[in-house]
Enzyme design. Structure first.
Site, short mmCIF file in Angstrom:
data_model
loop_
_atom_site.label_atom_id
_atom_site.label_comp_id
_atom_site.label_asym_id
_atom_site.label_seq_id
_atom_site.Cartn_x
_atom_site.Cartn_y
_atom_site.Cartn_z
N ARG A 1 0.77 -1.16 -0.15
CA ARG A 1 -0.21 0.15 0.05
C ARG A 1 0.95 1.29 0.23
NH1 ARG A 1 -4.01 0.86 5.04
NH2 ARG A 1 -2.18 1.18 5.99
N THR B 1 -0.74 7.68 -1.14
CA THR B 1 -2.33 7.65 -1.90
C THR B 1 -2.94 6.21 -1.26
OG1 THR B 1 -1.10 5.90 -3.38
CG2 THR B 1 -0.90 8.29 -3.78
N ASP C 1 0.58 -2.48 12.87
CA ASP C 1 1.09 -3.02 11.53
C ASP C 1 1.21 -4.62 11.76
OD1 ASP C 1 2.97 -3.82 9.44
OD2 ASP C 1 2.71 -1.74 8.78
N ASP D 1 4.97 -5.89 10.54
CA ASP D 1 5.95 -5.07 11.32
C ASP D 1 5.92 -6.01 12.81
OD1 ASP D 1 7.15 -3.17 9.85
OD2 ASP D 1 5.80 -1.63 10.58
#
Length: 209
Positions: A104, A108, A200, A203
């Site tokens: 991603r 944007t 995340d 992560d």
């Protein structure tokens, strides 16, 4: 929401709660993700077709049941989807695997593809797309679109945590694809993260932050 199954099994909810805690270590997060993925796999494959098979037990002949048709395909969205893959393969070791590399764009939030590798006859198989977080759903929508371009018509999606916005987007673009998730959280924040979520997933899985 039609086409969305929230897996409320106590073990799933307990393990998800442990994963949400910010003090959960990388090793614990990885282990819990593998465990919870096996439980989610059990739910998403609950209605797989069976066929009779004549066998011999140590005591005598009988008719047993076995999975019918071609082996299914697990399609993790890289990189975090890999964390769900191993637990599912523990349950279905003969499954084929398709790898879909999408990320991603941080500015944007649009999905960018960088890798795609799948079995040649994937169009003839049930494909289960797996990704821990269904946030904006941009990567999930793109992955499903890519699989449909390869002729896949039998698709399912499994995620750990979903946002209402992500589910709405999946249903808008791919209403034919049912979704299984352990939780539907409150919303997305301004950065496209699920709230309260668990951070995340990539992560936390790989210890990169």
């Amino acid at each position: 929401m039609d086409g969305v199954t929230v897996v409320g099994h106590p073990l799933v909810q307990h393990k998800l709660g442990l994963m949400r805690r910010k003090e959960t270590s990388t090793a614990q997060f990885r282990r819990l993700l593998r465990e919870i993925s096996t439980l989610l796999c059990y739910e998403v494959t609950r209605d797989l077709p069976l066929e009779p098979s004549d066998i011999e037990t140590p005591v005598g002949p009988t008719t047993a049941q076995r999975l019918a048709g071609k082996k299914l395909v697990l399609a993790p969205i890289l990189r975090a989807g890999v964390g769900l893959l191993e637990g599912m393969l523990d349950l279905i070791p003969a499954a084929r695997v398709a790898h879909i590399g999408l990320y991603r764009d941080p500015e944007t939030l649009v999905a960018v593809e960088y890798y795609f590798k799948a079995p040649e006859d994937i169009a003839d198989r049930l494909v289960i797309v797996i990704d821990p977080m269904l946030a904006t759903a941009n990567t999930a929508v793109a992955a499903i679109e890519r699989l449909k371009e390869r002729g896949v018509t039998n698709l399912r999606m499994v995620c750990l945590v979903a946002s209402p916005e992500g589910l709405e987007r999946i249903k808008a673009y791919h209403p034919d694809v049912p979704v299984w998730t352990a939780a539907i959280d409150e919303r997305l924040n301004d950065h496209g993260y699920i709230v309260p979520g668990l951070g995340d997933a990539g992560d936390r899985l790989f210890g990169t932050r």
